[in-house]
Write a protein that holds these residues in place. Structure first.
Motif, PDB file in Angstrom:
ATOM      1  N   GLN A 127      89.698  37.620  58.238  1.00 23.33           N
ATOM      2  CA  GLN A 127      89.585  36.517  57.277  1.00 23.33           C
ATOM      3  C   GLN A 127      88.882  35.329  57.913  1.00 23.33           C
ATOM      4  N   ASN A 128      89.083  35.106  59.198  1.00 19.32           N
ATOM      5  CA  ASN A 128      88.375  34.017  59.883  1.00 19.32           C
ATOM      6  C   ASN A 128      86.872  34.237  59.892  1.00 19.32           C
ATOM      7  N   ALA A 129      86.448  35.493  60.086  1.00 23.78           N
ATOM      8  CA  ALA A 129      85.015  35.791  60.048  1.00 23.78           C
ATOM      9  C   ALA A 129      84.464  35.562  58.651  1.00 23.78           C
ATOM     10  N   VAL A 130      85.228  35.950  57.636  1.00 18.72           N
ATOM     11  CA  VAL A 130      84.805  35.717  56.255  1.00 18.72           C
ATOM     12  C   VAL A 130      84.670  34.221  55.999  1.00 18.72           C
ATOM     13  N   ARG A 131      85.605  33.445  56.505  1.00 19.31           N
ATOM     14  CA  ARG A 131      85.556  31.987  56.341  1.00 19.31           C
ATOM     15  C   ARG A 131      84.290  31.421  56.990  1.00 19.31           C
ATOM     16  N   HIS A 132      83.892  31.993  58.120  1.00 17.69           N
ATOM     17  CA  HIS A 132      82.672  31.551  58.816  1.00 17.69           C
ATOM     18  C   HIS A 132      81.446  31.705  57.917  1.00 17.69           C
ATOM     19  N   TYR A 133      81.468  32.699  57.034  1.00 13.92           N
ATOM     20  CA  TYR A 133      80.346  32.932  56.125  1.00 13.92           C
ATOM     21  C   TYR A 133      80.603  32.333  54.746  1.00 13.92           C
ATOM     22  N   GLY A 134      81.328  31.236  54.714  1.00 14.66           N
ATOM     23  CA  GLY A 134      81.523  30.510  53.475  1.00 14.66           C
ATOM     24  C   GLY A 134      82.516  31.143  52.526  1.00 14.66           C
ATOM     25  N   GLY A 135      83.338  32.062  53.048  1.00 16.22           N
ATOM     26  CA  GLY A 135      84.357  32.680  52.223  1.00 16.22           C
ATOM     27  C   GLY A 135      83.908  33.936  51.498  1.00 16.22           C
ATOM     28  N   ASP A 136      82.674  34.376  51.726  1.00 23.42           N
ATOM     29  CA  ASP A 136      82.157  35.571  51.055  1.00 23.42           C
ATOM     30  C   ASP A 136      82.154  36.746  52.022  1.00 23.42           C
ATOM     31  N   VAL A 137      82.949  37.764  51.740  1.00 23.05           N
ATOM     32  CA  VAL A 137      83.054  38.926  52.619  1.00 23.05           C
ATOM     33  C   VAL A 137      81.855  39.856  52.501  1.00 23.05           C
ATOM     34  N   MET A 138      81.109  39.773  51.398  1.00 23.49           N
ATOM     35  CA  MET A 138      80.131  40.804  51.092  1.00 23.49           C
ATOM     36  C   MET A 138      78.969  40.914  52.081  1.00 23.49           C
ATOM     37  N   PRO A 139      78.360  39.829  52.584  1.00 24.10           N
ATOM     38  CA  PRO A 139      77.215  40.016  53.489  1.00 24.10           C
ATOM     39  C   PRO A 139      77.564  40.806  54.751  1.00 24.10           C
ATOM     40  N   LEU A 140      78.655  40.436  55.427  1.00 20.34           N
ATOM     41  CA  LEU A 140      79.021  41.140  56.651  1.00 20.34           C
ATOM     42  C   LEU A 140      79.508  42.548  56.329  1.00 20.34           C
ATOM     43  N   ALA A 141      80.202  42.705  55.207  1.00 22.70           N
ATOM     44  CA  ALA A 141      80.656  44.035  54.794  1.00 22.70           C
ATOM     45  C   ALA A 141      79.466  44.934  54.468  1.00 22.70           C
ATOM     46  N   ALA A 142      78.458  44.383  53.805  1.00 24.28           N
ATOM     47  CA  ALA A 142      77.269  45.174  53.473  1.00 24.28           C
ATOM     48  C   ALA A 142      76.542  45.609  54.741  1.00 24.28           C
ATOM     49  N   ALA A 143      76.460  44.711  55.727  1.00 26.43           N
ATOM     50  CA  ALA A 143      75.823  45.064  56.993  1.00 26.43           C
ATOM     51  C   ALA A 143      76.595  46.166  57.698  1.00 26.43           C
TER      52      ALA A 143
END
Length: 281
Positions: free
Chosen positions: A50-66
């Motif tokens: 969740q901290n990593a998601v917060r780093h990307y503005g609260g959107d999990v999708m970009p890092l998850a897509a990668a």
């Protein structure tokens, strides 16, 4: 290839080997896990916190897509997992983002509220075909489950699993999050007692601070999933600092991110070789 976390954990649990799970923050982290798994022929779990998601503005999708793209194109067996999720909205995006498992963390709550919240999360996860991990957290005013000196009581752990229905349990046996030196000592006897009392796979958080020989002993005594994050960041940061110190004029990030990714790949490969069973021929 993208696999299910439940399958990788079940195989590790049945074989007596560990399954290593690596927390990722950047695309370089994701690529390093995929490259190391490919190099060693070992499976691995890629974790987005969740901290990593917060780093990307609260959107999990970009890092998850990668992560999904890297896993799909890799010859290694990789699973995607959401880690230390406290926000129910993020929990409910687990399947949508392509993850097959989630660690729901209500451990900051008092025990009764943690149990109730985790039971509801487990019900939701199972309704959606997901594997769920949790953490017992505070019992009797002991504080955070990963503060020095805190230990999980086997009877409390067994009760928590029975009352919540979770598929794996993170336990406190001597490790701590965010350690940058590998000096943690684990209570191996406690791990054995937890293994005997708790009917689901055990998870070790804060493994970056534990030397490889001790991690191998932890697996032999009953630990299954080994979470590693800070160790990657230490390798990444050292490589970046070295590259910039050697060439202070550098402005192209590729010139220092490439050695950083390579350093993480070597670190992850070392962990995988130490902890994980080789792929079947």
């Amino acid at each position: 290839m993208l696999c299910r976390t439940a399958d990788l954990i079940a195989e590790a649990h049945a074989s007596g080997f560990g399954i290593a799970a690596f927390n990722v923050i950047t695309l370089e982290h994701v690529q390093a896990v995929a490259d190391a798994a490919q190099r060693t022929g070992r499976p691995a779990i890629v974790q987005i916190s969740q901290n990593a998601v917060r780093h990307y503005g609260g959107d999990v999708m970009p890092l998850a897509a990668a992560t999904t793209a890297a896993a799909t194109s890799s010859g290694a067996r990789l699973a995607m997992h959401l880690d230390h999720v406290e926000d129910v909205e993020l929990l409910h995006r687990t399947a949508e983002c392509g993850a097959s498992s989630v660690m729901y963390d209500a451990s900051r709550l008092p025990d009764e509220k943690n149990t109730a919240a985790t039971r509801a999360a487990a019900r939701w996860a199972h309704d959606h075909g997901l594997f769920i991990e949790a953490e017992l957290g505070e019992i009797g005013g002991k504080g955070s489950a990963h503060l020095p000196g805190v230990r999980t009581d086997p009877k409390d752990a067994a009760r928590f699993v029975a009352e919540t229905g979770v598929d794996a349990l993170a336990v406190a046996v001597g490790s701590s999050h965010a350690m940058v030196t590998r000096a943690a000592a684990l209570d191996l006897d406690l791990i054995s007692r937890l293994r005997d009392e708790v009917p689901v796979p055990l998870v070790l958080h804060g493994s970056s601070g534990v030397p490889h020989p001790t991690l191998r002993s932890a697996v032999e005594h009953g630990m299954t999933k080994i979470n590693i994050g800070t160790l990657l960041n230490v390798a990444f940061t050292r490589a970046v600092r070295r590259a910039l110190a050697e060439a202070p004029e550098l402005v192209d990030p590729r010139r220092y991110l490439t050695p950083a990714r390579s350093a993480m790949t070597d670190t992850i490969a070392d962990c995988l070789t130490a902890l994980t069973a080789p792929a079947s021929p």
